[in-house]
Design a protein around this motif. Sequence first.
Motif, PDB file in Angstrom:
ATOM      1  N   TRP A   1      13.918  67.456   1.173  1.00  0.00           N
ATOM      2  CA  TRP A   1      12.993  66.413   1.626  1.00  0.00           C
ATOM      3  C   TRP A   1      13.396  65.053   1.065  1.00  0.00           C
ATOM      4  O   TRP A   1      13.292  64.026   1.735  1.00  0.00           O
ATOM      5  CB  TRP A   1      11.555  66.737   1.183  1.00  0.00           C
ATOM      6  N   GLY A   2      13.862  65.049  -0.199  1.00  0.00           N
ATOM      7  CA  GLY A   2      14.182  63.786  -0.855  1.00  0.00           C
ATOM      8  C   GLY A   2      15.376  63.070  -0.255  1.00  0.00           C
ATOM      9  O   GLY A   2      15.602  61.899  -0.537  1.00  0.00           O
ATOM     10  N   GLU A   3      16.179  63.763   0.530  1.00  0.00           N
ATOM     11  CA  GLU A   3      17.361  63.107   1.106  1.00  0.00           C
ATOM     12  C   GLU A   3      17.211  62.831   2.596  1.00  0.00           C
ATOM     13  O   GLU A   3      18.128  62.301   3.223  1.00  0.00           O
ATOM     14  CB  GLU A   3      18.622  63.943   0.845  1.00  0.00           C
ATOM     15  N   ILE A   4      16.068  63.190   3.179  1.00  0.00           N
ATOM     16  CA  ILE A   4      15.885  62.945   4.610  1.00  0.00           C
ATOM     17  C   ILE A   4      15.540  61.482   4.844  1.00  0.00           C
ATOM     18  O   ILE A   4      14.576  60.960   4.278  1.00  0.00           O
ATOM     19  CB  ILE A   4      14.772  63.846   5.189  1.00  0.00           C
ATOM     20  N   GLY A   5      16.341  60.817   5.659  1.00  0.00           N
ATOM     21  CA  GLY A   5      16.057  59.448   6.067  1.00  0.00           C
ATOM     22  C   GLY A   5      15.699  59.412   7.539  1.00  0.00           C
ATOM     23  O   GLY A   5      15.794  60.439   8.238  1.00  0.00           O
TER      24      GLY A   5
ATOM     25  N   GLN B   1      -9.978  54.064   7.122  1.00  0.00           N
ATOM     26  CA  GLN B   1      -9.505  54.494   5.804  1.00  0.00           C
ATOM     27  C   GLN B   1      -8.190  55.278   5.924  1.00  0.00           C
ATOM     28  O   GLN B   1      -7.270  55.108   5.120  1.00  0.00           O
ATOM     29  CB  GLN B   1     -10.590  55.359   5.141  1.00  0.00           C
ATOM     30  N   SER B   2      -8.109  56.145   6.949  1.00  0.00           N
ATOM     31  CA  SER B   2      -6.890  56.941   7.150  1.00  0.00           C
ATOM     32  C   SER B   2      -5.706  56.028   7.451  1.00  0.00           C
ATOM     33  O   SER B   2      -4.586  56.251   6.977  1.00  0.00           O
ATOM     34  CB  SER B   2      -7.071  57.910   8.324  1.00  0.00           C
ATOM     35  N   GLU B   3      -5.962  54.991   8.249  1.00  0.00           N
ATOM     36  CA  GLU B   3      -4.868  54.094   8.649  1.00  0.00           C
ATOM     37  C   GLU B   3      -4.394  53.263   7.454  1.00  0.00           C
ATOM     38  O   GLU B   3      -3.186  53.083   7.245  1.00  0.00           O
ATOM     39  CB  GLU B   3      -5.336  53.204   9.802  1.00  0.00           C
ATOM     40  N   LEU B   4      -5.332  52.793   6.644  1.00  0.00           N
ATOM     41  CA  LEU B   4      -4.963  52.004   5.465  1.00  0.00           C
ATOM     42  C   LEU B   4      -4.194  52.860   4.452  1.00  0.00           C
ATOM     43  O   LEU B   4      -3.218  52.410   3.840  1.00  0.00           O
ATOM     44  CB  LEU B   4      -6.227  51.420   4.809  1.00  0.00           C
ATOM     45  N   PHE B   5      -4.624  54.109   4.303  1.00  0.00           N
ATOM     46  CA  PHE B   5      -3.956  55.030   3.366  1.00  0.00           C
ATOM     47  C   PHE B   5      -2.517  55.281   3.817  1.00  0.00           C
ATOM     48  O   PHE B   5      -1.576  55.253   3.016  1.00  0.00           O
ATOM     49  CB  PHE B   5      -4.752  56.333   3.308  1.00  0.00           C
ATOM     50  N   PHE B   6      -2.341  55.482   5.106  1.00  0.00           N
ATOM     51  CA  PHE B   6      -0.994  55.768   5.620  1.00  0.00           C
ATOM     52  C   PHE B   6      -0.088  54.542   5.456  1.00  0.00           C
ATOM     53  O   PHE B   6       1.071  54.669   5.073  1.00  0.00           O
ATOM     54  CB  PHE B   6      -1.081  56.185   7.091  1.00  0.00           C
ATOM     55  N   GLU B   7      -0.639  53.367   5.713  1.00  0.00           N
ATOM     56  CA  GLU B   7       0.148  52.146   5.526  1.00  0.00           C
ATOM     57  C   GLU B   7       0.542  51.979   4.057  1.00  0.00           C
ATOM     58  O   GLU B   7       1.652  51.552   3.748  1.00  0.00           O
ATOM     59  CB  GLU B   7      -0.635  50.920   6.011  1.00  0.00           C
ATOM     60  N   ALA B   8      -0.386  52.303   3.155  1.00  0.00           N
ATOM     61  CA  ALA B   8      -0.079  52.204   1.720  1.00  0.00           C
ATOM     62  C   ALA B   8       1.055  53.167   1.362  1.00  0.00           C
ATOM     63  O   ALA B   8       1.973  52.808   0.613  1.00  0.00           O
ATOM     64  CB  ALA B   8      -1.327  52.505   0.899  1.00  0.00           C
ATOM     65  N   LEU B   9       0.994  54.382   1.901  1.00  0.00           N
ATOM     66  CA  LEU B   9       2.068  55.347   1.625  1.00  0.00           C
ATOM     67  C   LEU B   9       3.407  54.838   2.145  1.00  0.00           C
ATOM     68  O   LEU B   9       4.435  54.992   1.493  1.00  0.00           O
ATOM     69  CB  LEU B   9       1.739  56.704   2.269  1.00  0.00           C
ATOM     70  N   ARG B  10       3.382  54.217   3.307  1.00  0.00           N
ATOM     71  CA  ARG B  10       4.634  53.667   3.858  1.00  0.00           C
ATOM     72  C   ARG B  10       5.199  52.573   2.970  1.00  0.00           C
ATOM     73  O   ARG B  10       6.406  52.467   2.787  1.00  0.00           O
ATOM     74  CB  ARG B  10       4.399  53.141   5.279  1.00  0.00           C
ATOM     75  N   ARG B  11       4.314  51.751   2.401  1.00  0.00           N
ATOM     76  CA  ARG B  11       4.795  50.690   1.504  1.00  0.00           C
ATOM     77  C   ARG B  11       5.438  51.272   0.251  1.00  0.00           C
ATOM     78  O   ARG B  11       6.329  50.662  -0.325  1.00  0.00           O
ATOM     79  CB  ARG B  11       3.626  49.779   1.090  1.00  0.00           C
ATOM     80  N   LEU B  12       4.991  52.454  -0.154  1.00  0.00           N
ATOM     81  CA  LEU B  12       5.528  53.074  -1.368  1.00  0.00           C
ATOM     82  C   LEU B  12       6.872  53.761  -1.136  1.00  0.00           C
ATOM     83  O   LEU B  12       7.564  54.100  -2.091  1.00  0.00           O
ATOM     84  CB  LEU B  12       4.535  54.104  -1.917  1.00  0.00           C
ATOM     85  N   LEU B  13       7.244  53.976   0.127  1.00  0.00           N
ATOM     86  CA  LEU B  13       8.527  54.625   0.394  1.00  0.00           C
ATOM     87  C   LEU B  13       9.673  53.718  -0.052  1.00  0.00           C
ATOM     88  O   LEU B  13       9.610  52.507   0.137  1.00  0.00           O
ATOM     89  CB  LEU B  13       8.679  54.889   1.908  1.00  0.00           C
ATOM     90  N   PRO B  14      10.711  54.310  -0.625  1.00  0.00           N
ATOM     91  CA  PRO B  14      11.881  53.477  -0.939  1.00  0.00           C
ATOM     92  C   PRO B  14      12.515  52.957   0.341  1.00  0.00           C
ATOM     93  O   PRO B  14      12.453  53.615   1.387  1.00  0.00           O
ATOM     94  CB  PRO B  14      12.820  54.420  -1.686  1.00  0.00           C
ATOM     95  N   ALA B  15      13.102  51.773   0.262  1.00  0.00           N
ATOM     96  CA  ALA B  15      13.778  51.225   1.436  1.00  0.00           C
ATOM     97  C   ALA B  15      14.966  52.114   1.783  1.00  0.00           C
ATOM     98  O   ALA B  15      15.588  52.699   0.878  1.00  0.00           O
ATOM     99  CB  ALA B  15      14.263  49.811   1.128  1.00  0.00           C
ATOM    100  N   PRO B  16      15.304  52.260   3.082  1.00  0.00           N
ATOM    101  CA  PRO B  16      16.451  53.075   3.472  1.00  0.00           C
ATOM    102  C   PRO B  16      17.703  52.645   2.718  1.00  0.00           C
ATOM    103  O   PRO B  16      17.955  51.452   2.541  1.00  0.00           O
ATOM    104  CB  PRO B  16      16.595  52.798   4.971  1.00  0.00           C
ATOM    105  N   GLY B  17      18.463  53.639   2.238  1.00  0.00           N
ATOM    106  CA  GLY B  17      19.709  53.352   1.558  1.00  0.00           C
ATOM    107  C   GLY B  17      19.563  53.100   0.062  1.00  0.00           C
ATOM    108  O   GLY B  17      20.565  52.860  -0.614  1.00  0.00           O
ATOM    109  N   THR B  18      18.321  53.148  -0.453  1.00  0.00           N
ATOM    110  CA  THR B  18      18.154  52.937  -1.916  1.00  0.00           C
ATOM    111  C   THR B  18      17.889  54.263  -2.598  1.00  0.00           C
ATOM    112  O   THR B  18      17.564  55.228  -1.964  1.00  0.00           O
ATOM    113  CB  THR B  18      17.004  51.977  -2.216  1.00  0.00           C
TER     114      THR B  18
END
Length: 199
Positions: free
Chosen positions: A9-13, A182-199
């Motif tokens: 999972w950790g290497e899936i981009g 609330q679900s939409e805000l939570f999902f957006e927050a999770l997306r912000r926490l994802l590392p940028a592609p290639g990092t």
Amino acid sequence: MINPRGLHWGEIGPDDIVMIDVRGEVLAGRHRVEPTALFIHGAVHRLTKRSVVLHCHMPYATALTLTSDCALDPTLSQNAMRFFGRIAVDSEYNGLALDDAEGERIARSMLGANANKDVAFLANHGVIVTGQVISHAYDDLYYLERACLHQVLAQSTGRALRPVDPKLAAHVGDQIHGEREQSELFFEALRRLLPAPGT
Ligand SMILES: [Zn+2]
């Protein structure tokens, strides 16, 4: 869109996600797909017509599928009440889903009288959470595991449980559904926490 076979999972981009049709034909992507994932997801998409099908063996939800109840009690914790009236149970464990027939048998737990259910507990196996919007389905998946964790912890005390009136549990479920932002805000927050592609 489905995760590829053989990658951690950790290497899936984003580029590793495979796009398939409901019959499993690869439309785009460079990886193979794990067959049981294909048969379960394909059948549930096809038969329930839901856009999002999440299936996993998360520990506390799966623990409840190993009990005689086989599912979460939606009258216990507040987190569980959001699932009141939404849970189907497939009480027949039948081995790995390695063909269309078993995938469709699992999917049928959410058809007929259960067509309004968007969560399925699969006996001795795991759970399926479906929806039409990824942020809502993911939020449900997250809170389902939290609710199952609380129930397992409460049961582990050996003390009597304190279910609320089913009418109150249904009311709380409706309240939470009215707050889907609330679900939409939570999902957006999770997306912000994802590392940028290639990092
Ligand atoms: Zn599974």
